[in-house]
Design a protein around this motif. Structure first.
Motif, short mmCIF file in Angstrom:
data_model
loop_
_atom_site.label_atom_id
_atom_site.label_comp_id
_atom_site.label_asym_id
_atom_site.label_seq_id
_atom_site.Cartn_x
_atom_site.Cartn_y
_atom_site.Cartn_z
N ILE A 235 0.94 -1.20 -0.11
CA ILE A 235 0.05 0.16 -0.04
C ILE A 235 0.90 1.30 -0.14
O ILE A 235 2.15 0.87 0.10
CB ILE A 235 -0.94 0.19 1.13
CG1 ILE A 235 -0.09 -0.10 2.55
CG2 ILE A 235 -1.99 -1.21 1.19
CD1 ILE A 235 -1.40 0.02 3.98
N PRO A 236 0.50 2.38 -0.29
CA PRO A 236 1.22 3.43 -0.37
C PRO A 236 2.16 4.01 0.73
O PRO A 236 3.21 4.73 0.75
CB PRO A 236 0.56 4.79 -0.81
CG PRO A 236 -0.84 4.10 -1.31
CD PRO A 236 -1.13 2.94 -0.52
N SER A 237 1.85 3.71 2.21
CA SER A 237 2.40 4.09 3.25
C SER A 237 3.72 3.42 3.48
O SER A 237 4.33 2.72 3.08
CB SER A 237 1.71 3.39 4.40
OG SER A 237 1.95 2.08 4.75
N ASP A 238 4.50 4.45 4.26
CA ASP A 238 5.89 4.20 4.76
C ASP A 238 6.00 3.01 5.40
O ASP A 238 7.08 2.08 5.48
CB ASP A 238 6.43 5.37 5.43
CG ASP A 238 6.82 6.52 4.58
OD1 ASP A 238 6.81 6.39 3.29
OD2 ASP A 238 6.98 7.80 5.04
N ALA A 239 5.07 2.46 6.08
CA ALA A 239 4.97 1.52 7.18
C ALA A 239 5.14 0.16 6.10
O ALA A 239 6.17 -1.01 6.49
CB ALA A 239 4.17 1.31 8.00
N SER A 240 4.49 0.16 5.35
CA SER A 240 4.49 -0.92 4.05
C SER A 240 5.62 -1.04 3.36
O SER A 240 6.16 -2.01 3.10
CB SER A 240 3.34 -0.85 3.26
OG SER A 240 3.17 -1.92 2.26
N LEU A 241 6.26 0.25 3.16
CA LEU A 241 7.58 0.19 2.22
C LEU A 241 8.51 -0.31 2.89
O LEU A 241 9.33 -1.37 2.32
CB LEU A 241 7.86 1.79 2.04
CG LEU A 241 9.35 2.35 1.58
CD1 LEU A 241 9.40 1.92 0.24
CD2 LEU A 241 9.45 3.71 1.78
N ARG A 242 8.81 -0.19 4.35
CA ARG A 242 9.80 -0.79 4.97
C ARG A 242 9.90 -2.30 5.24
O ARG A 242 10.76 -2.97 5.00
CB ARG A 242 9.92 -0.11 6.49
CG ARG A 242 10.28 1.31 6.37
CD ARG A 242 10.68 1.78 7.86
NE ARG A 242 9.44 1.84 8.68
CZ ARG A 242 8.57 2.77 8.84
NH1 ARG A 242 8.67 3.88 8.06
NH2 ARG A 242 7.52 2.85 9.53
N ALA A 243 8.50 -2.83 5.20
CA ALA A 243 8.24 -4.16 5.47
C ALA A 243 8.49 -4.89 4.10
O ALA A 243 9.03 -5.97 4.03
CB ALA A 243 6.79 -4.63 6.12
N VAL A 244 7.74 -4.35 2.94
CA VAL A 244 7.73 -5.05 1.77
C VAL A 244 9.50 -4.86 1.26
O VAL A 244 9.95 -5.86 0.49
CB VAL A 244 7.00 -4.35 0.91
CG1 VAL A 244 7.08 -5.11 -0.60
CG2 VAL A 244 5.50 -4.51 1.19
N ALA A 245 10.04 -4.01 1.72
CA ALA A 245 11.51 -3.68 1.09
C ALA A 245 12.41 -4.93 1.65
O ALA A 245 13.38 -5.45 0.86
CB ALA A 245 12.02 -2.44 1.35
N ARG A 246 11.95 -5.27 3.12
CA ARG A 246 12.93 -6.45 3.46
C ARG A 246 12.74 -7.73 2.77
O ARG A 246 13.49 -8.57 2.45
CB ARG A 246 12.55 -6.70 4.97
CG ARG A 246 12.85 -5.58 6.06
CD ARG A 246 12.60 -5.90 7.39
NE ARG A 246 12.96 -4.59 8.09
CZ ARG A 246 11.75 -4.02 8.64
NH1 ARG A 246 10.48 -4.05 8.30
NH2 ARG A 246 12.20 -2.83 9.42
N SER A 247 11.53 -8.03 2.25
CA SER A 247 11.20 -9.18 1.45
C SER A 247 11.60 -9.20 0.39
O SER A 247 12.25 -10.01 -0.27
CB SER A 247 9.51 -9.45 1.55
OG SER A 247 8.91 -9.81 2.74
N LEU A 248 11.78 -7.84 -0.73
CA LEU A 248 12.31 -7.82 -1.84
C LEU A 248 13.65 -7.99 -1.59
O LEU A 248 14.33 -8.55 -2.36
CB LEU A 248 12.26 -6.40 -2.43
CG LEU A 248 10.50 -6.29 -2.55
CD1 LEU A 248 10.30 -4.86 -3.37
CD2 LEU A 248 10.27 -7.18 -4.00
N GLN A 249 14.25 -7.61 -0.69
CA GLN A 249 15.80 -7.73 -0.35
C GLN A 249 16.18 -9.13 -0.37
O GLN A 249 17.04 -9.60 -1.02
CB GLN A 249 16.38 -7.10 0.83
CG GLN A 249 17.92 -7.07 1.00
CD GLN A 249 18.66 -6.23 2.23
OE1 GLN A 249 18.00 -5.11 2.52
NE2 GLN A 249 19.60 -6.49 2.59
N LEU A 250 15.42 -9.86 0.57
CA LEU A 250 15.56 -11.36 0.78
C LEU A 250 15.48 -12.26 -0.51
O LEU A 250 16.31 -12.98 -0.98
CB LEU A 250 14.44 -11.97 1.80
CG LEU A 250 14.53 -13.34 1.76
CD1 LEU A 250 15.86 -13.83 2.77
CD2 LEU A 250 13.44 -13.74 2.82
N ALA A 251 14.49 -11.80 -1.18
CA ALA A 251 14.31 -12.37 -2.75
C ALA A 251 15.51 -12.19 -3.75
O ALA A 251 16.16 -13.05 -4.29
CB ALA A 251 12.96 -11.88 -3.45
N SER A 252 15.86 -10.84 -3.59
CA SER A 252 16.93 -10.55 -4.49
C SER A 252 18.44 -11.44 -4.09
O SER A 252 19.22 -11.87 -4.85
CB SER A 252 17.39 -8.84 -4.50
OG SER A 252 18.37 -8.63 -5.22
#
Length: 337
Positions: A235-252
């Motif tokens: 979702i657009p929020s900063d809280a979501s940004l931080r959580a999703v970024a961790r998952s994307l880093q793990l996938a990468s």
């Protein structure tokens, strides 16, 4: 070793573990060598000592764990040989509408003429079966195969919700000590069996709806080294940004391709007049796309009527142009790879 079928529940292992509270009881297997650990296992042991894996053991390995792991992995590969693409839908954060997006994306892909399956990897909070209209339907077991029910638009679905009584939580019977040690193994085994024992048939895409957090993604990357990629929902929020970024880093870091970002609830659509306005502040999708080097595939409005229809499993009509565009964008990414 095959466990005996239970009613209610699922037989797991050599009769040692079982999931209780189930409604339908197909014959499931978890190789005993994968689930049996030296007992009793004390928490202090894990805090003070480094536990060696079976690959590091010296001398003769009489357990045969390595061979059993290989057999199970071969079974997963053989089962998914008829599945062209496997896509994990993840967020890393709860409350972003990831399962909602998965269900509607699956139907939009089916509307585009694709053969689609959905594996609900959220074992403790399953929702995919009901959203796709197969909640309460029995699983058909033929020989060693579990035949998944077909939901809206012919989407094939497997979910722990199909194995649980109404309102019953997922429970495991483990040894009395250090139960947390066993649960991860049992959950990974159940996910492996969803992949290997379900008769998926010919599919263009298998969508794997992951729970919040990163644990299930780690397990999936090990079970599916040929995973086509991940689709991240935010979702657009900063809280979501931080959580999703961790998952994307793990996938990468795991070498998994980031197929794209979906911004859900990007705005609000009035049910009376159709006017749109912002629902959350922030621009998480654009920032995640920059971090991941992947495109924003869709910005989806919050539509209360559509949300109510999905919650009730009423997906008789097409999801609309936004999801049709998302399906087309995702197909371009996976088929143009």
């Amino acid at each position: 070793t095959a466990g005996e079928p239970l009613a209610p529940g699922i037989a797991l292992g050599a009769g040692v573990h079982r999931m209780v509270g189930g409604r339908h009881a197909p014959r499931y297997r978890i190789l005993a060598g994968l689930t049996l650990l030296p007992a009793p296992v004390k928490l202090a042991l894990f805090m003070t000592k480094r536990i060696r894996t079976y690959r590091e053991l010296s001398g003769e390995d009489r357990s045969g764990i390595g061979a059993q792991v290989a057999v199970q992995q071969d079974r997963v590969r053989e089962r998914l040989r008829t599945v062209r693409h496997t896509v994990a839908v993840m967020s890393g954060k709860g409350g972003v509408g990831k399962s909602f997006v998965t269900a509607l994306l699956a139907t939009a892909l089916a509307d585009a003429g694709k053969r689609v399956g959905v594996l609900d990897a959220d074992l403790h909070g399953p929702t995919a079966a009901r959203m796709l209209g197969v909640g309460g339907k029995p699983l058909v077991v033929r020989d060693d195969d579990v035949v998944p029910p077909q939901g809206a638009r012919g989407v094939r679905v497997i979910s722990s919700d199909l194995l649980l009584a109404e309102g019953a939580p997922l429970k495991w019977k483990e040894p009395g000590e250090a139960r947390f040690v066993w649960r991860g193994t049992l959950e990974a085994g159940m996910l492996r069996e969803f992949l290997a024992d379900v008769a998926w048939g010919e599919l263009d895409l298998l969508l794997l709806d992951l729970p919040p957090g990163t644990d299930r993604l780690t397990t999936l990357m090990e079970l599916l080294p040929g995973l086509t990629g991940v689709l991240a929902v935010t979702i657009p929020s900063d809280a979501s940004l931080r959580a999703v970024a961790r998952s994307l880093q793990l996938a990468s870091e795991g070498g998994v391709r980031i197929l794209g970002i979906v911004e859900n609830m990007a705005n609000y659509r009035c049910a009376q007049c159709g006017a749109q306005g912002p629902l959350f502040s922030g621009n998480a999708a654009d920032r995640l796309a920059t971090l991941a080097g992947a495109p924003v595939l869709a910005r989806l409005p919050f539509d209360p009527a559509l949300q109510a229809a999905v919650d009730a499993g009423r997906l008789g009509e097409p999801a609309g142009p936004a999801f049709a565009a998302l399906a087309a964008a995702l197909l371009a990414r996976v088929e143009g790879a």
